[in-house]
Motif scaffolding. Structure first.
Motif, PDB file in Angstrom:
ATOM      1  N   LYS A  55       5.641   4.985   6.118  1.00  0.00           N
ATOM      2  CA  LYS A  55       7.064   4.819   6.421  1.00  0.00           C
ATOM      3  C   LYS A  55       7.559   6.120   7.019  1.00  0.00           C
ATOM      4  N   LEU A  56       7.657   6.142   8.343  1.00  0.00           N
ATOM      5  CA  LEU A  56       7.913   7.405   9.043  1.00  0.00           C
ATOM      6  C   LEU A  56       9.297   7.984   8.781  1.00  0.00           C
ATOM      7  N   GLU A  57      10.301   7.152   8.707  1.00  0.00           N
ATOM      8  CA  GLU A  57      11.664   7.667   8.591  1.00  0.00           C
ATOM      9  C   GLU A  57      12.238   7.556   7.182  1.00  0.00           C
ATOM     10  N   LYS A  58      11.416   7.152   6.231  1.00  0.00           N
ATOM     11  CA  LYS A  58      11.896   7.001   4.855  1.00  0.00           C
ATOM     12  C   LYS A  58      11.576   8.260   4.058  1.00  0.00           C
ATOM     13  N   GLN A  59      12.393   8.536   3.058  1.00  0.00           N
ATOM     14  CA  GLN A  59      12.160   9.693   2.187  1.00  0.00           C
ATOM     15  C   GLN A  59      11.064   9.400   1.168  1.00  0.00           C
ATOM     16  N   ASN A  60      11.056   8.180   0.622  1.00  0.00           N
ATOM     17  CA  ASN A  60      10.098   7.821  -0.411  1.00  0.00           C
ATOM     18  C   ASN A  60       8.960   7.011   0.215  1.00  0.00           C
ATOM     19  N   VAL A  61       7.865   7.678   0.519  1.00  0.00           N
ATOM     20  CA  VAL A  61       6.728   6.995   1.155  1.00  0.00           C
ATOM     21  C   VAL A  61       5.928   6.181   0.157  1.00  0.00           C
ATOM     22  N   PHE A  62       6.187   6.350  -1.141  1.00  0.00           N
ATOM     23  CA  PHE A  62       5.460   5.609  -2.162  1.00  0.00           C
ATOM     24  C   PHE A  62       6.128   4.297  -2.538  1.00  0.00           C
ATOM     25  N   GLU A  63       7.287   4.015  -1.968  1.00  0.00           N
ATOM     26  CA  GLU A  63       8.012   2.790  -2.273  1.00  0.00           C
ATOM     27  C   GLU A  63       7.204   1.577  -1.817  1.00  0.00           C
ATOM     28  N   GLY A  64       7.000   0.637  -2.724  1.00  0.00           N
ATOM     29  CA  GLY A  64       6.259  -0.577  -2.414  1.00  0.00           C
ATOM     30  C   GLY A  64       4.767  -0.383  -2.254  1.00  0.00           C
ATOM     31  N   LEU A  65       4.273   0.741  -2.706  1.00  0.00           N
ATOM     32  CA  LEU A  65       2.858   1.060  -2.543  1.00  0.00           C
ATOM     33  C   LEU A  65       1.967   0.079  -3.296  1.00  0.00           C
ATOM     34  N   HIS A  66       2.373  -0.301  -4.489  1.00  0.00           N
ATOM     35  CA  HIS A  66       1.566  -1.200  -5.312  1.00  0.00           C
ATOM     36  C   HIS A  66       1.501  -2.619  -4.736  1.00  0.00           C
ATOM     37  N   LYS A  67       2.378  -2.956  -3.807  1.00  0.00           N
ATOM     38  CA  LYS A  67       2.383  -4.290  -3.194  1.00  0.00           C
ATOM     39  C   LYS A  67       1.386  -4.402  -2.040  1.00  0.00           C
ATOM     40  N   ASN A  68       0.963  -3.290  -1.500  1.00  0.00           N
ATOM     41  CA  ASN A  68       0.069  -3.286  -0.349  1.00  0.00           C
ATOM     42  C   ASN A  68      -1.369  -3.031  -0.811  1.00  0.00           C
ATOM     43  N   ARG A  69      -2.053  -4.109  -1.149  1.00  0.00           N
ATOM     44  CA  ARG A  69      -3.411  -3.985  -1.694  1.00  0.00           C
ATOM     45  C   ARG A  69      -4.408  -3.514  -0.640  1.00  0.00           C
ATOM     46  N   LEU A  70      -4.224  -3.904   0.604  1.00  0.00           N
ATOM     47  CA  LEU A  70      -5.136  -3.476   1.660  1.00  0.00           C
ATOM     48  C   LEU A  70      -5.083  -1.958   1.824  1.00  0.00           C
ATOM     49  N   PHE A  71      -3.892  -1.408   1.844  1.00  0.00           N
ATOM     50  CA  PHE A  71      -3.731   0.033   1.969  1.00  0.00           C
ATOM     51  C   PHE A  71      -4.386   0.759   0.795  1.00  0.00           C
ATOM     52  N   MET A  72      -4.127   0.273  -0.408  1.00  0.00           N
ATOM     53  CA  MET A  72      -4.712   0.913  -1.592  1.00  0.00           C
ATOM     54  C   MET A  72      -6.235   0.789  -1.579  1.00  0.00           C
ATOM     55  N   GLY A  73      -6.752  -0.332  -1.075  1.00  0.00           N
ATOM     56  CA  GLY A  73      -8.197  -0.498  -0.957  1.00  0.00           C
ATOM     57  C   GLY A  73      -8.804   0.489   0.021  1.00  0.00           C
ATOM     58  N   ILE A  74      -8.136   0.685   1.146  1.00  0.00           N
ATOM     59  CA  ILE A  74      -8.626   1.637   2.150  1.00  0.00           C
ATOM     60  C   ILE A  74      -8.608   3.054   1.593  1.00  0.00           C
ATOM     61  N   ILE A  75      -7.558   3.428   0.903  1.00  0.00           N
ATOM     62  CA  ILE A  75      -7.477   4.751   0.289  1.00  0.00           C
ATOM     63  C   ILE A  75      -8.582   4.908  -0.757  1.00  0.00           C
ATOM     64  N   GLY A  76      -8.773   3.890  -1.587  1.00  0.00           N
ATOM     65  CA  GLY A  76      -9.809   3.935  -2.606  1.00  0.00           C
ATOM     66  C   GLY A  76     -11.204   4.087  -2.014  1.00  0.00           C
ATOM     67  N   VAL A  77     -11.494   3.302  -0.970  1.00  0.00           N
ATOM     68  CA  VAL A  77     -12.806   3.381  -0.317  1.00  0.00           C
ATOM     69  C   VAL A  77     -13.004   4.754   0.320  1.00  0.00           C
ATOM     70  N   THR A  78     -11.970   5.288   0.940  1.00  0.00           N
ATOM     71  CA  THR A  78     -12.068   6.611   1.561  1.00  0.00           C
ATOM     72  C   THR A  78     -12.396   7.678   0.527  1.00  0.00           C
ATOM     73  N   VAL A  79     -11.708   7.663  -0.595  1.00  0.00           N
ATOM     74  CA  VAL A  79     -11.934   8.665  -1.641  1.00  0.00           C
ATOM     75  C   VAL A  79     -13.326   8.498  -2.255  1.00  0.00           C
ATOM     76  N   ILE A  80     -13.721   7.255  -2.529  1.00  0.00           N
ATOM     77  CA  ILE A  80     -15.042   7.013  -3.111  1.00  0.00           C
ATOM     78  C   ILE A  80     -16.146   7.438  -2.152  1.00  0.00           C
ATOM     79  N   LEU A  81     -16.016   7.093  -0.869  1.00  0.00           N
ATOM     80  CA  LEU A  81     -17.021   7.501   0.112  1.00  0.00           C
ATOM     81  C   LEU A  81     -17.088   9.016   0.259  1.00  0.00           C
ATOM     82  N   GLN A  82     -15.966   9.686   0.148  1.00  0.00           N
ATOM     83  CA  GLN A  82     -15.961  11.143   0.218  1.00  0.00           C
ATOM     84  C   GLN A  82     -16.737  11.739  -0.950  1.00  0.00           C
ATOM     85  N   ILE A  83     -16.522  11.206  -2.130  1.00  0.00           N
ATOM     86  CA  ILE A  83     -17.245  11.684  -3.311  1.00  0.00           C
ATOM     87  C   ILE A  83     -18.740  11.420  -3.156  1.00  0.00           C
TER      88      ILE A  83
END
Length: 99
Positions: A55-83
């Motif tokens: 959310k480019l123009e919003k102050q709270n970029v974490f708003e609605g984060l738990h509703k976007n499962r695809l985004f959370m999956g991509i973040i999770g895969v990125t972190v796991i692959l990095q480890i």
């Protein structure tokens, strides 16, 4: 958008160049560990950028984060692959296991 792009790029350039040229003395490590720290820092800067780009123009970029499962999956895969890249595939990625 340009403000975020410029701020993120300046932040990454500053941090990564500082680690590149002063990393050995800052962390008191050898070259291979320093390069692994730089690699980790770059990847996690990109993860940080993904959150900021939601959310480019919003102050709270974490708003609605738990509703976007695809985004959370991509973040999770990125972190796991990095480890995995640092801990398991250290010869392939030319990294050193960090303590």
């Amino acid at each position: 958008m340009w403000r975020n792009l410029l701020a993120q790029s300046l932040y990454q350039i500053t941090v990564l160049l500082t680690f590149q040229f002063r990393g050995k003395s800052i962390f008191n490590v050898d070259k291979r560990v320093k390069n692994t720290i730089i690699f980790n820092t770059f990847v996690f800067c990109q993860v940080f950028n993904e959150f900021n780009s939601r959310k480019l123009e919003k102050q709270n970029v974490f708003e609605g984060l738990h509703k976007n499962r695809l985004f959370m999956g991509i973040i999770g895969v990125t972190v796991i692959l990095q480890i995995v890249m640092v801990v398991v595939l250290k010869d392939f990625a030319d990294t050193e296991k960090l303590n």
